[in-house]
Design a protein around this motif. Structure first.
Motif, PDB file in Angstrom:
ATOM      1  N   PRO A  59      47.198   5.711   8.215  1.00 55.45           N
ATOM      2  CA  PRO A  59      45.944   6.395   7.822  1.00 55.45           C
ATOM      3  C   PRO A  59      45.988   6.964   6.410  1.00 55.45           C
ATOM      4  CG  PRO A  59      46.606   7.041  10.041  1.00 55.45           C
ATOM      5  CD  PRO A  59      47.739   6.233   9.481  1.00 55.45           C
ATOM      6  N   TRP A  60      47.157   7.431   5.971  1.00 59.33           N
ATOM      7  CA  TRP A  60      47.248   8.041   4.652  1.00 59.33           C
ATOM      8  C   TRP A  60      47.212   7.021   3.518  1.00 59.33           C
ATOM      9  CZ3 TRP A  60      51.875   5.986   3.155  1.00 59.33           C
ATOM     10  CH2 TRP A  60      52.825   5.740   4.147  1.00 59.33           C
ATOM     11  N   ASN A  61      47.251   5.730   3.861  1.00 62.54           N
ATOM     12  CA  ASN A  61      47.127   4.699   2.822  1.00 62.54           C
ATOM     13  C   ASN A  61      45.670   4.424   2.466  1.00 62.54           C
ATOM     14  OD1 ASN A  61      48.284   2.399   1.185  1.00 62.54           O
ATOM     15  ND2 ASN A  61      46.960   1.239   2.559  1.00 62.54           N
ATOM     16  N   LYS A  62      44.750   4.785   3.374  1.00 62.04           N
ATOM     17  CA  LYS A  62      43.336   4.475   3.168  1.00 62.04           C
ATOM     18  C   LYS A  62      42.682   5.502   2.261  1.00 62.04           C
ATOM     19  CE  LYS A  62      43.129   2.293   7.697  1.00 62.04           C
ATOM     20  NZ  LYS A  62      42.589   2.346   9.077  1.00 62.04           N
ATOM     21  N   LYS A  98      45.386   6.175  -9.465  1.00 60.54           N
ATOM     22  CA  LYS A  98      44.206   6.971  -9.145  1.00 60.54           C
ATOM     23  C   LYS A  98      44.346   7.710  -7.820  1.00 60.54           C
ATOM     24  CE  LYS A  98      41.167   3.775 -11.635  1.00 60.54           C
ATOM     25  NZ  LYS A  98      40.020   2.852 -11.526  1.00 60.54           N
ATOM     26  N   LEU A  99      45.434   7.488  -7.112  1.00 57.23           N
ATOM     27  CA  LEU A  99      45.610   8.098  -5.807  1.00 57.23           C
ATOM     28  C   LEU A  99      46.741   9.111  -5.835  1.00 57.23           C
ATOM     29  CD1 LEU A  99      45.373   4.945  -3.521  1.00 57.23           C
ATOM     30  CD2 LEU A  99      43.553   6.539  -4.089  1.00 57.23           C
ATOM     31  N   GLN A 100      46.522  10.227  -5.167  1.00 57.66           N
ATOM     32  CA  GLN A 100      47.598  11.199  -5.024  1.00 57.66           C
ATOM     33  C   GLN A 100      48.550  10.724  -3.944  1.00 57.66           C
ATOM     34  OE1 GLN A 100      46.082  15.171  -4.286  1.00 57.66           O
ATOM     35  NE2 GLN A 100      46.923  15.808  -6.247  1.00 57.66           N
ATOM     36  N   VAL A 101      49.842  10.803  -4.229  1.00 60.28           N
ATOM     37  CA  VAL A 101      50.830  10.363  -3.246  1.00 60.28           C
ATOM     38  C   VAL A 101      50.889  11.382  -2.106  1.00 60.28           C
ATOM     39  CG1 VAL A 101      53.250   9.819  -2.845  1.00 60.28           C
ATOM     40  CG2 VAL A 101      52.175   9.201  -5.016  1.00 60.28           C
ATOM     41  N   PRO A 102      50.662  10.938  -0.867  1.00 58.33           N
ATOM     42  CA  PRO A 102      50.695  11.856   0.277  1.00 58.33           C
ATOM     43  C   PRO A 102      52.136  12.098   0.742  1.00 58.33           C
ATOM     44  CG  PRO A 102      50.101   9.668   1.027  1.00 58.33           C
ATOM     45  CD  PRO A 102      50.258   9.576  -0.467  1.00 58.33           C
ATOM     46  N   TRP A 103      52.879  12.856  -0.048  1.00 58.96           N
ATOM     47  CA  TRP A 103      54.301  13.011   0.209  1.00 58.96           C
ATOM     48  C   TRP A 103      54.604  13.516   1.611  1.00 58.96           C
ATOM     49  CZ3 TRP A 103      57.353  10.679  -3.066  1.00 58.96           C
ATOM     50  CH2 TRP A 103      56.974  10.533  -4.405  1.00 58.96           C
ATOM     51  N   LEU A 104      53.885  14.537   2.051  1.00 61.63           N
ATOM     52  CA  LEU A 104      54.162  15.122   3.362  1.00 61.63           C
ATOM     53  C   LEU A 104      53.940  14.104   4.473  1.00 61.63           C
ATOM     54  CD1 LEU A 104      54.935  17.606   5.010  1.00 61.63           C
ATOM     55  CD2 LEU A 104      52.496  18.237   5.062  1.00 61.63           C
ATOM     56  N   PHE A 120      50.938   2.203  -1.903  1.00 62.95           N
ATOM     57  CA  PHE A 120      52.052   3.050  -2.316  1.00 62.95           C
ATOM     58  C   PHE A 120      53.380   2.293  -2.267  1.00 62.95           C
ATOM     59  CE2 PHE A 120      48.764   5.816  -0.576  1.00 62.95           C
ATOM     60  CZ  PHE A 120      48.540   6.659  -1.652  1.00 62.95           C
ATOM     61  N   VAL A 121      53.330   1.002  -2.564  1.00 58.74           N
ATOM     62  CA  VAL A 121      54.536   0.172  -2.532  1.00 58.74           C
ATOM     63  C   VAL A 121      55.615   0.686  -3.493  1.00 58.74           C
ATOM     64  CG1 VAL A 121      55.454  -2.103  -3.146  1.00 58.74           C
ATOM     65  CG2 VAL A 121      53.512  -1.923  -1.604  1.00 58.74           C
ATOM     66  N   PRO A 122      55.301   1.002  -4.755  1.00 55.90           N
ATOM     67  CA  PRO A 122      56.360   1.512  -5.637  1.00 55.90           C
ATOM     68  C   PRO A 122      56.989   2.807  -5.122  1.00 55.90           C
ATOM     69  CG  PRO A 122      54.480   0.799  -6.935  1.00 55.90           C
ATOM     70  CD  PRO A 122      54.036   0.799  -5.499  1.00 55.90           C
TER      71      PRO A 122
END
Length: 508
Positions: A475-478, A267-273, A411-413
């Motif tokens: 912060p990007w994990n929250k 359900k979360l977009q991966v914050p790649w940047l 985002f462990v995987p």
């Protein structure tokens, strides 16, 4: 009365489901180590040795080597005759070709790691690893036939063998982060990865014996059968999460789901940047690079070094590799428990623990590698230093090995996939550079060059982690404007579950 007694009796015999999961994970790692680790040792008997001698020099391939740049004790240098252990193999492969064969799976894992990291969010991690296991069994059993047919076909098969490795890392970290509560995670993972060293101890000894007794082909057939048996157990016993386990107790399920708090990454977009610009992420990756560089150097090139430079037989080389892995197992398990104990008692913080144990991994290994270059041909000193290196490398479990779970549990995987991809690239570079340096040039000078490069790569990442390493959630994990929820499979579990303690579960 009788019903209560019966219930109490059943509870007494109950084995927590996460411990059963742990046991099968250990078995799977054990068997994977057998199938993945056989080639570096087997290849020393697969390849034909082409050596001619004179009273003053040893000529290998097209390179003339003076005995002063080789260790004494070589039958070619001291006796002008061939050793009974250096019998001809079936194939005439260069050092670079041998490196491609031994390290082929690493190429395959590079191609699949990130794809697997995304698929694990959409499909079952258990089934992904099962599919990889089927491929491993098939390719391992086909290895002898492919080797006799064409080395290019063998290298292609070895590259395909890397697909299961690419799948396994993100899938197994996804499973571990779901099954193991944070206060047990480091010890559990330490036991799991410690099993790799136990497997290496057994496989190195058994492989050397089987090669001497029956020939190298039989090793691949035997290990393929063993992997198949383990695969059957995996399919029927493992489940993706406590919520999907049909036999787990309510107490244990509540305990795990109340402590393992995370959002579903689907359900979360991966914050790649943000991930790629994160200094703590790169600090974590840098220590992995150090660890993987040395690990691949030892696993791929150590048998060659022992047999070609120190003149150990295939069997004796297997025993020495086993001794190194025995040291690694002891240190790996004990350091994981030591780190957790020190932090649990409040003697050191989590970040301080990472820094201390990472220093052992990086700086300790670099010092021992330099020690090998200074030891010349003192085989006793070299073997002792190799034992120390394997021990130092195993301390990574107590260091920042699980740091990605601190930084971004959601985002462990993805982080595992990034780490695995970077590690696989390093795993290609490390033995390839070594093979290029020693190709037709098995000399002390060439090996010293390999060791100097490895010492630098081992030490530098510690400085990076010391400056940028962190254990704080990024912060990007929250999730913005949203309270943190529990495991999405158990949304109803709230305050009632939080009262369930580890001690209560262990009493059931």
């Amino acid at each position: 009365m009788s019903g209560r007694k019966e219930t109490g009796h059943k509870r007494k015999l109950y084995v927590p489901a996460r411990y059963v999961f742990l046991a099968i994970r250990v078995l799977d790692m054990f068997l994977s180590s057998f199938t993945e680790g056989v080639m570096p040792l087997a290849i020393t008997s697969m390849v034909r040795t082409t050596t001619t001698t004179t009273s003053d020099t040893t000529t290998a391939a097209n390179v003339s080597l003076t005995s002063s740049d080789m260790c004494p004790g070589s039958p070619e240098v001291t006796n002008n005759s061939s050793s009974s252990d250096s019998k001809g193999g079936d194939f005439d492969w260069s050092e670079l070709t041998q490196s491609y064969v031994s390290n082929g799976p690493t190429y395959g894992s590079v191609l699949t790691m990130m794809l697997a990291a995304r698929l694990v969010l959409l499909w079952s991690p258990k089934l992904m690893m099962a599919a990889g296991g089927i491929l491993t069994v098939a390719l391992t059993a086909l290895t002898p036939a492919l080797a006799h047919w064409d080395v290019r076909a063998l290298i292609a098969a070895r590259v395909l063998l890397g697909i299961p490795s690419g799948i396994n890392m993100p899938a197994m970290f996804a499973l571990d982060s779901t099954w193991f509560p944070p206060n047990e995670r480091q010890q559990m993972v330490g036991v799991i990865f410690g099993s790799l060293n136990v497997a290496s101890i057994a496989s190195s000894s058994v492989t050397g014996y089987l090669i001497e007794r029956f020939g190298w082909e039989d090793v691949f057939y035997i290990f393929a059968v063993m992997k198949f048996v383990g695969l059957c157990l995996w399919i029927f016993i493992i489940h993706d999460s406590p919520g999907k386990h049909p036999r787990i107790s309510e107490e244990e399920k509540n305990y795990i789901t109340s402590t393992v708090k995370k959002e579903t990454e689907v359900k979360l977009q991966v914050p790649w940047l943000q991930i790629f610009l994160s200094a703590p992420v790169w600090a974590y990756l840098s220590v992995s690079i150090s660890n993987v560089w040395i690990m691949f150097l030892l696993s791929v090139e150590l048998p060659t070094y022992l047999t070609k430079m120190l003149y150990y037989s295939t069997t004796d080389a297997g025993y020495l590799v086993s001794a190194c892995n025995a040291m690694a197992f002891i240190v790996q398990v004990s350091s994981g428990f030591l780190s957790q104990w020190l932090r649990g008692k409040g003697y050191i913080s989590q970040l301080t623990s990472y820094r201390i144990f990472n220093a052992v991994v990086t700086l300790g290994s670099a010092a021992a590698i330099i020690g090998i270059t200074l030891s010349g041909c003192d085989t006793t000193a070299i073997v002792v230093l190799l034992l120390f290196i394997k021990g130092f490398q195993s301390v990574i479990i107590a260091g920042s090995f699980l740091n990605h779970m601190d930084l971004a549990i959601n985002f462990v995987p993805t982080l595992s996939g990034i780490n695995g991809t970077v590690s696989s690239i390093v795993g290609i570079i490390s033995p390839t550079i070594a093979a290029a340096i020693i190709n037709n040039n098995q000399t002390l000078t060439a090996w010293k060059e390999v060791f100097y490069i490895s010492a630098i790569v081992s030490a530098v990442p510690y400085v990076i982690f010391l400056i940028f390493g962190s254990v704080d959630e990024q912060p990007w994990n929250k999730v913005p404007n949203k309270d943190e929820t529990l495991d999405p499979e158990e949304p109803q579990v709230k305050s009632k579950q939080s009262s369930v303690s580890s001690e209560d579960v262990n009493k059931t």
